[in-house]
Design an enzyme around this catalytic site. Structure first.
Site, PDB file in Angstrom:
ATOM      1  N   GLY C  11      48.469  92.534  47.854  1.00 20.39           N
ATOM      2  CA  GLY C  11      49.272  93.925  47.470  1.00 20.39           C
ATOM      3  C   GLY C  11      48.244  93.949  45.907  1.00 20.39           C
ATOM      4  N   LEU C  13      45.238  96.996  44.732  1.00 20.31           N
ATOM      5  CA  LEU C  13      44.918  98.719  44.965  1.00 20.31           C
ATOM      6  C   LEU C  13      44.378  98.827  46.379  1.00 20.31           C
ATOM      7  CD1 LEU C  13      42.486  99.334  42.190  1.00 20.31           C
ATOM      8  CD2 LEU C  13      44.553 100.414  42.273  1.00 20.31           C
ATOM      9  N   ALA C  14      43.827  98.150  46.658  1.00 10.91           N
ATOM     10  CA  ALA C  14      43.552  98.476  48.352  1.00 10.91           C
ATOM     11  C   ALA C  14      44.580  97.804  49.356  1.00 10.91           C
ATOM     12  CB  ALA C  14      42.362  97.324  49.164  1.00 10.91           C
ATOM     13  N   GLY C  15      45.253  97.046  48.913  1.00 13.65           N
ATOM     14  CA  GLY C  15      45.929  97.067  49.620  1.00 13.65           C
ATOM     15  C   GLY C  15      47.741  97.779  49.503  1.00 13.65           C
ATOM     16  N   HIS C 240      29.846  89.081  34.577  1.00 15.55           N
ATOM     17  CA  HIS C 240      30.222  90.219  33.740  1.00 15.55           C
ATOM     18  C   HIS C 240      29.618  89.913  32.868  1.00 15.55           C
ATOM     19  CE1 HIS C 240      32.246  92.960  31.288  1.00 15.55           C
ATOM     20  NE2 HIS C 240      32.238  93.791  33.295  1.00 15.55           N
ATOM     21  N   SER C 254      36.131  94.480  28.599  1.00 16.59           N
ATOM     22  CA  SER C 254      35.264  95.717  29.124  1.00 16.59           C
ATOM     23  C   SER C 254      34.378  96.188  28.795  1.00 16.59           C
ATOM     24  CB  SER C 254      36.286  96.804  29.351  1.00 16.59           C
ATOM     25  OG  SER C 254      35.914  97.488  30.170  1.00 16.59           O
ATOM     26  N   ARG C 301      25.144  95.323  34.897  1.00 19.67           N
ATOM     27  CA  ARG C 301      26.043  94.695  34.626  1.00 19.67           C
ATOM     28  C   ARG C 301      24.743  92.932  34.372  1.00 19.67           C
ATOM     29  NH1 ARG C 301      31.696  95.662  36.439  1.00 19.67           N
ATOM     30  NH2 ARG C 301      32.208  96.530  35.088  1.00 19.67           N
TER      31      ARG C 301
END
Lengths: 279, 272, 658
Positions: C11, C13-15, C240, C254, C301
């Site tokens: 659930g 973003l993609a889902g 990262h 970030s 990165r």
């Protein structure tokens, strides 16, 4: 964290110095499932610099032995992002509701032998141990139509332009993660096991604030009347008792009480407009 | 019962807003005048007439109120029914909350809890106040004295002291109950004014709420001053002096039917 | 005909995007998620989402350049057609999110504001405060809630995907449903579906502490892989550069902190123990700026990661002799920082207790993103140049416009379908878009693009593919019962392992999981080397045998999290094995995969997708290599304009950094 993690230099930040290598006692309220009797178990957890309640619960999961030396089961709790943006790991720590991931042990228990109590939230039914079922909080988002009624996902160009000041207000409101803190601390929001009664029980500050968020959006305002109607019934905006605990415990510092007042104003205007111009 | 619930739910918003409104007006407005009037037992002294002057001022005010046409109707519809409405709904709403000031001892939460507590105690106090003074349920008054509009200050003093003479133990309790009752009601009003501004959406930002809170604090403080001076003023009034002043007010227009009786009563009480 | 159904697992973003698109086409959607969907890991994405936009376009940027950057950033390991389509869709996706009410930051005129992000010289990143991922997923969550209230989507939250149900039909094997478990009641049951979309994210938990959420175990990916789906580029794990070490996880700082002007430095003098603010400018070593004057602190990165790693681990110049460097924002106006980066700075302040507006942050690289994932196929679109184009120059006419269908054929049923028909992979669990390294702020884009674009493919598969002939609804119950029985027996044997008396670290699932994480982090992250990888492979084998003897600490048949975790540990070991096997097999350095023993990129042998299939007999991966679609852009050295001291010596081989 890195600063104190190695212990080889002075932390950059002056705080009451916590003793490294100490043990902290955790008193955890446990419950095997709905309808089961709760009990307390205590654990002694070795603390490393930067420890938080989550890392201690992880330690307990790997070493589930109480201070009495009794072998028990790992504590069940809800967690996900551990960055205080998902809202999952909310629990009652030393009597107050908050996210456990941001509860740093150095702040809670700086001395050897200090004790931290962990309890599940009380306004939602317990599933097991510290995990509660917050479906009602999400249901209340449906109740206030907390969405923008778009015409589907086909390419129809940009959304409405927005002034930066309005964006700034909406952004903060939109950081609500439905964590449950405002509901747990609210004296007007009480546990309601009967799902059928959810729609007439107090919606909670978060849902009121979300109604404001979407009323402020150019397209979202389309449903403003429906949202206000939903919030003018039983369990709506008028059930707020203005204790204002919500805004004190909100981890995202959302101005929930301002939202309540703003929706109160909208409701006043909406009621008058309805009365004079009629539906 | 089911019907009651249905009614409450159907008119939820209206009732809630009427509950809020009734607290401000007429109840709040009345309390403002009532306390101002009663406080004249103290500030009336400033008129130059000293204590007797204050008693006279107060008596004139009482006389004015009692000269209003259809006073009973005004009382019933302007006061008693609104208070009943505000109290009954208030209690229904208040019992739905679960105060948690122990876990969350924030100032706002303390006020929330005190608002409800003051509501409960206030209802009791108002009932006692009206029953004993307006409906003359004298059996609830220690010493059995009776308040009358004609000798408003002196009989009030007797009620608060448990008799016309000095303070009795029972009188002390009554006075204390009065002090507590009016203090809580004044808080209830001032805090109610603060929350009503949120409820109706007058104050939205935290700063606006804080500013209006300061105004409510001042209003509450002044009312509190008036309430305390009234209670203390009446409780410490010299019965004979007050009675004399009241006679003076009534003198230009002697009322033969009442005066002797009251004089007797006064004599009797003096003997306690 | 019975109502056709699609199952979406995950659930995030993609889902959510997939659920919306599929439900919109009139197909019933069952959405499964371990957590309430609003709490999915997508909330953690902070920086923003990339897309060409009007301002950048007038400065000479284009969708095509976004595509070119993504391919270049991924070190040419990504198939190029899907990436082209994704870049072309990006502006449309931003518009859609805008319509959904995402509070994107605004300019004074009310247009969407933009920021600079790694890997580009144009401002092309849209953002909503410093919690863009959270804002995006909330917008989609709200739309799904609306569809749910209309009865078009059914959510199964707190359900765990256990296994795909595969059925052998006349056209071969296809996926016809899943078996899942309610994590509260522990009920195991089968759900039928005409297609299943896996949108289950990355596998960071394989590394123990990472920037990922606790549900990002990769177990769902592993189960599909064990059931026969191919796993592509498993070795490609993005570390990262700027994470904040913590006791329970590594918290992301970030890339936008660098985008907004954050400078990375260490004291020039090794062992300089003065507080950061007392070290004069001249005595600070801004090693990224010195080495990469063009990009400076906003190098991609993998380069930033390796440079930081090199400064600390190889040169021993880390702050206070520890594995940490300064990420410094203190030269910026604190109010500006609060406005632009408030959310992420608060995270640092909250979890470290130091205000980054006034003290430089201490950071070190942390495992972050899985570029690898389930292998998926596609049907190329109508842009097919006669020969691959050289590097795109900003401001020049793009080789290709941004019409729909240039990169991929919209609605082709095989778009983003795994090697098992009917089983799709969207989002991070899909290997398709990022090659050997993902550009910052491209992850959110790829998730939503997958859902919206390939959601149409799912619908078309239902309309015209095998499900239209033989709906899942009509298949024999026995096929589903068999998988339920297998999962139930797996669970029973685990519950039977609860002894109570004998509890040694040897068989403790939590200890096994932790040891796996420590070993994988040590051997298979920033710098890799054959003998160490082999040692790690052996260790995984040893952990595997311990996992088989695992003793569970909880026999409960209600809400048994220990069981769920222990089961995932087995699946994580399978994923770890494939990652290490892939890392051993790829004898070159490319993107995030840096081999100290093969420090150069080797296009002649390894410009290929690692294609891993699970061998049930050995429990290990079979590694093959498959050609990469390089028909649009000609591979070139990936240097990001680096200036080396000995630049003259090897101008073309800098792709992998130091």
């Amino acid at each position: 964290m890195t600063a104190s993690a190695n212990g080889s230099h002075k932390p950059a930040h002056t705080k009451p110095a916590a003793k490294p290598g100490r043990k902290v006692r955790f008193k955890v309220k446990r419950c095997d499932g709905p309808g089961k009797i709760s009990r307390w178990e205590t654990f002694e957890v070795p603390i490393e610099p930067g420890s938080n309640v989550i890392s201690c619960l992880q330690w307990i999961a790997a070493h589930p032995v109480t201070t009495e030396g009794v072998r028990t089961t790992p504590v069940v709790w809800d967690a996900n992002c551990l960055e205080e943006v998902c809202g999952a790991c909310t629990m009652v720590i030393n009597g107050k509701v908050r996210q456990s991931c941001s509860a740093l042990i150095d702040a809670y228990a700086p001395n050897p032998g200090d004790e931290i109590t962990l309890e599940p939230m009380t306004k939602f039914p317990v599933i097991r141990d510290l995990w509660v079922d917050r479906s009602r909080a999400f249901k209340n988002l449906t109740r206030v139509r907390a969405w923008v009624p778009i015409d589907g996902t086909y390419n129809l160009g940009a959304g409405p332009r927005e002034r930066p000041n309005d964006q700034a207000v909406r952004y903060v409101l939109s950081t609500c993660m439905t964590c449950g803190c405002c509901m747990e601390a609210c004296p007007q929001f009480n546990i309601e096991p009967d799902e059928a009664a959810w729609d007439t029980s107090f919606a909670g500050a978060h849902a009121i604030s979300q109604a404001r968020l979407f009323n402020m959006h150019g397209t979202g305002a389309q449903l403003k009347g429906e949202r206000l109607d939903a919030l003018m019934g039983p369990g709506g905006i008028t059930d707020c008792g203005n204790a204002q605990n919500c805004v004190k415990v909100c981890p995202k510092e959302i101005p929930l009480t301002e939202s309540i007042a703003a929706v109160g104003r909208s409701a006043t205007i909406h009621a008058l407009a309805k009365w004079f111009t009629g539906p | 019962m089911a019907e009651t619930t249905g009614f409450l739910e159907r008119h939820h918003f209206l009732l809630r807003r009427l509950h809020s409104l009734s607290g401000v007006a007429p109840i709040g407005v009345f309390l403002l005048f009532h306390l101002t009037t009663n406080a004249s037992i103290v500030w009336g002294r400033l008129g130059g007439g000293g204590a007797p002057g204050a008693v006279k001022t107060f008596q004139h005010e009482v006389n004015f109120i009692h000269s209003l046409p259809a006073l009973l109707l005004i009382e019933i519809f302007g006061l008693w029914l609104p208070i009943l409405f505000h109290s009954v709904l208030g209690i229904i709403y208040a019992v739905s909350g679960r105060p948690n000031v122990g876990h969350y001892p924030y100032p706002g939460n303390r006020r929330y809890t005190l608002q409800r507590l003051s509501g409960y105690v206030g209802v009791l106090f108002i009932f006692y106040h009206v029953a004993t003074l307006r409906w003359h349920w004298t059996f609830l008054i220690p010493g059995g004295t009776e308040w009358t509009a004609e000798y408003a200050a002196s009989t009030m003093g007797a009620v608060l002291r448990g008799g016309a003479a000095g303070m009795t133990i029972a009188g002390l309790l009554v006075s204390a109950f009065y002090l507590l009752g009016v203090s809580l009601l004044v808080f209830h009003l001032a805090n109610g004014l603060w929350t009503a501004a949120i409820t109706w959406g007058l104050t939205i930002s935290a700063q606006a709420q804080r500013r209006w809170g300061q105004v409510c604090f001042v209003i509450g403080g002044l009312l509190m001053l008036g309430a305390w001076s009234a209670v203390i003023g009446f409780a410490t009034i010299n019965h004979t002096v007050a009675r004399g002043a009241e006679e003076g007010v009534h003198a230009p227009e002697p009322t033969p039917v009442l005066t002797p009786g009251m004089a007797e009563a006064g004599t009797l009480r003096d003997e306690h | 005909m019975a109502q056709q159904r699609v199952i979406v697992v995950g659930g995030g973003l993609a889902g959510l995007a997939a659920s919306i698109r599929v439900a919109e086409s009139g197909i019933a959607v069952d959405l499964f998620s371990l957590v309430p969907v609003k709490r999915s890991h997508s909330v953690c994405a902070q920086g923003g989402i990339n897309a060409c936009n009007e301002v950048a376009r007038q400065q000479g940027y284009s969708e095509y350049e976004h595509f070119d950057e993504t391919i270049y950033g991924g070190d040419f390991l990504a198939d190029q057609h899907p990436v082209l389509e994704m870049a072309n869709w990006a502006p449309k996706i931003i518009d859609l999110l805008d319509r959904m009410g995402v509070p994107f930051n605004r300019t004074s005129e009310g247009y969407r504001d933009l920021r600079l992000f790694g890997g580009s010289l144009f401002k092309r990143t849209h953002f909503a405060g410093a919690t863009t991922g959270q804002q995006l997923i909330y917008a989609l969550d709200e739309q799904v809630r609306r569809l749910e209230s209309e009865g078009k989507v059914t959510k199964y939250e707190s359900w765990e995907f256990l296994w795909p149900v595969l059925s052998d039909g006349p056209d071969g094997r296809r996926c016809v449903g899943i078996v899942a478990q309610d994590l509260r009641t522990m009920q195991i049951r089968a759900f039928r579906a005409d297609a299943v979309v896996m949108a289950t994210g990355g596998a960071g938990l394989v590394y123990g502490k990472s920037t990922n959420s606790v549900i990002c175990t990769g177990a769902a990916l592993s189960r599909c892989y064990q059931a026969g789906a191919a796993y592509a580029n498993p070795e490609m794990i993005q570390v990262h550069p700027t994470a904040v070490p913590g006791a329970d996880k590594l918290r992301l700082m970030s890339e936008s902190a660098r985008g907004e002007g954050g400078r990375v430095w260490v004291p020039r003098r090794k062992g300089d123990s003065r507080p950061a603010r007392q070290i004069p400018e001249a005595e600070r070593l801004y090693f990224l700026e010195e080495k990469y004057p063009k990009y400076g602190n906003i190098v991609p990165r993998d380069i930033a990661t390796r440079e930081i790693f090199d400064i600390c681990v190889n040169q021993g110049m880390g702050v206070d002799g520890q594995n940490q460097v300064y990420l410094d924002l203190t030269h910026k106006d604190p109010e500006y920082l609060t406005r632009k980066l408030g959310g992420i700075l608060e995270i640092y302040e909250k979890f470290v207790g130091v205000d980054p507006r006034h003290e430089p942050m201490r950071i070190f690289p942390g495992v972050h993103y899985s570029m690898g994932g389930l292998w998926t196929s596609f049907t190329a679109g109508n842009y097919n140049p006669a020969k691959p184009q050289p590097a795109h120059k900003s401001g020049s006419v793009p080789a290709c416009d941004a019409e729909i269908g240039r990169g991929l054929l919209l609605g082709a049923p095989n778009n983003m379908q795994t090697s098992i028909p009917g089983l799709y992979a969207f989002g991070e669990v899909n290997f398709a878009f990022h090659g050997a390294n993902r550009l910052g702020a491209n992850a959110l884009l790829s998730c939503i693009f997958d859902g919206l674009f390939s959601g149409v493919s799912v619908a078309n598969y239902l309309a015209n593919g095998a499900p239209s002939m033989a709906p899942a609804e009509g298949l024999p119950q026995a096929e589903f019962d068999a998988v339920v029985a297998a999962e139930t027996s797996k669970q029973k044997s685990m519950l039977d392992s609860v002894s109570g008396a004998d509890a040694s670290d040897e068989t403790n699932p939590y200890i096994i999981g932790r040891e796996m994480g420590v070993e994988m982090t040590a051997a298979c992250t920033v710098v890799r080397e054959e003998s160490r990888l082999r040692q790690c492979h052996t260790k995984i084998g040893e952990l595997r045998s311990r996992q088989r003897r695992m003793a569970l600490g909880d026999a409960a048949t209600w809400t048994n999290q220990a069981l769920s975790y222990a089961r995932a540990v087995g699946d994580m070991l399978t994923v770890a094995e494939a990652m290490v096997a892939g890392a051993i097999a790829r004898k070159e350095s490319r993107g995030a995969h840096y081999r100290a023993d093969y420090p150069e990129r080797d296009d002649s042998n390894f410009l290929k997708t690692t294609y891993a299939t699970f061998d049930p007999a050995s429990g290990a991966a079979r590694i093959e290599f498959r050609e990469v679609d390089c028909s649009l852009v000609l591979p070139r050295a990936r240097t990001y304009g680096r200036v080396d001291k000995e630049e003259a010596k090897k101008p073309e081989t800098a792709a992998a950094g130091v």
